[in-house]
Design an enzyme around this catalytic site. Structure first.
Site, PDB file in Angstrom:
ATOM      1  N   ASP A 188      60.386  12.611  20.462  1.00  0.00           N
ATOM      2  CA  ASP A 188      59.951  12.160  21.781  1.00  0.00           C
ATOM      3  C   ASP A 188      58.766  12.989  22.277  1.00  0.00           C
ATOM      4  O   ASP A 188      57.839  12.464  22.892  1.00  0.00           O
ATOM      5  CB  ASP A 188      61.111  12.258  22.776  1.00  0.00           C
ATOM      6  CG  ASP A 188      62.293  11.392  22.368  1.00  0.00           C
ATOM      7  OD1 ASP A 188      62.058  10.282  21.842  1.00  0.00           O
ATOM      8  OD2 ASP A 188      63.444  11.828  22.559  1.00  0.00           O
ATOM      9  N   HIS A 215      68.040  10.935  24.199  1.00  0.00           N
ATOM     10  CA  HIS A 215      67.212  10.447  23.089  1.00  0.00           C
ATOM     11  C   HIS A 215      67.449   8.959  22.860  1.00  0.00           C
ATOM     12  O   HIS A 215      67.629   8.501  21.736  1.00  0.00           O
ATOM     13  CB  HIS A 215      67.524  11.251  21.828  1.00  0.00           C
ATOM     14  CG  HIS A 215      66.637  10.935  20.655  1.00  0.00           C
ATOM     15  ND1 HIS A 215      65.274  11.017  20.706  1.00  0.00           N
ATOM     16  CD2 HIS A 215      66.943  10.513  19.394  1.00  0.00           C
ATOM     17  CE1 HIS A 215      64.757  10.675  19.534  1.00  0.00           C
ATOM     18  NE2 HIS A 215      65.759  10.361  18.724  1.00  0.00           N
TER      19      HIS A 215
END
Length: 357
Positions: A188, A215
């Site tokens: 990310d 996530h």
């Protein structure tokens, strides 16, 4: 070619490194001197789409002496044969099936777990739960038995649930140390840095965007207000960038049209996280990465991704969120019910595993 020293060995990761002089708590601070102490690292799920490129990157890493590759698929032996032709000094071994987990894990100081099924078009990370939850449970149980002091890094999705599963397995074995269990959310950050640099015409080597929360989907919260260097951004740009970072995995799944998920970028991000962890274990200062860990940063949310400092025993410090703007405050509030539910789902699964028929 054998990469020499961190400046060379991290050539591919340079886009996320920031000078200490620019930022005291820089995520990717430069090393003051070479470190030659080495480690035994296991990759569980090494024959898969993430596991193979991750293993290659670790074979090139000077922090690693031994690389133990495990999979249920016998082709992992072929992966070992292939990697053994690379002229780097890392010794590679292959292990197939539960009977060989002991040989794989004994003596390991870092265990990276990309095992499981990948996402396909139309699937969410939650759709992966029933399959991957059991896989993670089994592999973490083996790690608890054969390398109880190792740092464990979970890649297998859904990370928001598999990390809590792993924690419960380690607790049941009496070896849980929250400093040594991390969910890998580095991808990310990698994506956020890449997208922001492209949108703003910045030098990627200088861009650092912390990403917090979880996530999956809206639990992924890039703190664009804390971007280094500081950026000027409209509300529309902030919303668009945030949504792209949150849905970047789906972007890859759809682009591959059923032929896979984000394997190469995930391997790259996992290799970065592994190297940061190994350098921290060797005493390298200022090793900071975002990771999904046991946390009290957000009250009532037992696991949360934020920037953590890595050291000899794993996570040395879990950092707070810092100042948030109104957009980020609202996004945090909106994501928490979903994140908490995903965490609880993992804990419940671990405490009430399905019965084998």
């Amino acid at each position: 070619m054998q990469l020499q020293g961190r400046q060379a060995s991290r050539a591919g990761f340079a886009g996320q490194r920031v000078h200490v002089s620019q930022r005291p708590n820089a995520t990717r601070a430069r090393r003051a001197m070479p470190v030659v102490e080495c480690k035994r690292v296991a990759v569980l799920g090494a024959a898969g789409g993430i596991g193979q490129p991750l293993s290659l990157l670790l074979k090139m890493n000077k922090c690693v002496t031994e690389l133990a590759l495990y999979d249920v698929a016998p082709v992992v032996k072929g992966v070992v044969a292939d990697l053994s032709h690379c002229n780097t000094p890392v010794q590679v071994s292959g292990h197939v099936g539960n009977a060989e987990l002991e040989a794989c894990l004994t003596g390991c100081e870092l265990v990276v777990v990309p095992a499981g099924v990948p996402r396909k078009p139309g699937m969410t990370r939650d759709d992966l739960f029933n399959i991957n939850a059991g896989i993670v449970m089994n592999l973490v149980g083996a790690a608890a038995k054969y390398c109880p002091k190792a740092v464990i890094e979970i890649i297998s999705n859904p990370v928001n649930s598999t990390v809590p599963i792993a924690s419960e397995v380690l607790k049941a074995a009496g070896v849980y140390d929250p400093k040594k269990l991390l969910g890998v959310t580095t991808l990310d950050v990698v994506r956020a840095n890449t997208f922001v640099a492209a949108a703003k015409g910045l030098d990627l080597k200088e861009v650092d965007v912390p990403v917090v929360g979880g996530h999956a989907g809206k639990t992924i919260l890039p703190l664009l207000s804390q971007t280094v260097p500081s950026i000027t951004i409209t509300d529309a740009e902030r919303k668009a960038l945030t949504q792209r970072i949150q849905e970047a995995g789906t972007e890859v799944v759809e682009a591959k049209a059923g032929a896979g998920s984000a394997t190469l970028s995930m391997a790259y991000a996992a290799a970065r996280m592994a190297e940061s962890t190994l350098l921290g274990m060797q005493g390298e200062p200022n090793m900071l990465e975002c990771a999904f860990v046991q946390s009290d940063v957000v009250p009532g949310c037992p696991f949360f991704a934020s920037r953590v400092q890595l050291g000899p025993e794993g996570v040395v410090k879990v950092n707070g969120l810092g100042p948030l703007n109104d957009f980020e405050k609202q996004a945090l509030e909106d994501m928490l019910p979903e994140l908490k539910a995903q965490i609880e789902k993992g804990i419940h699964f671990a405490k009430n595993p399905p019965k084998n028929e």
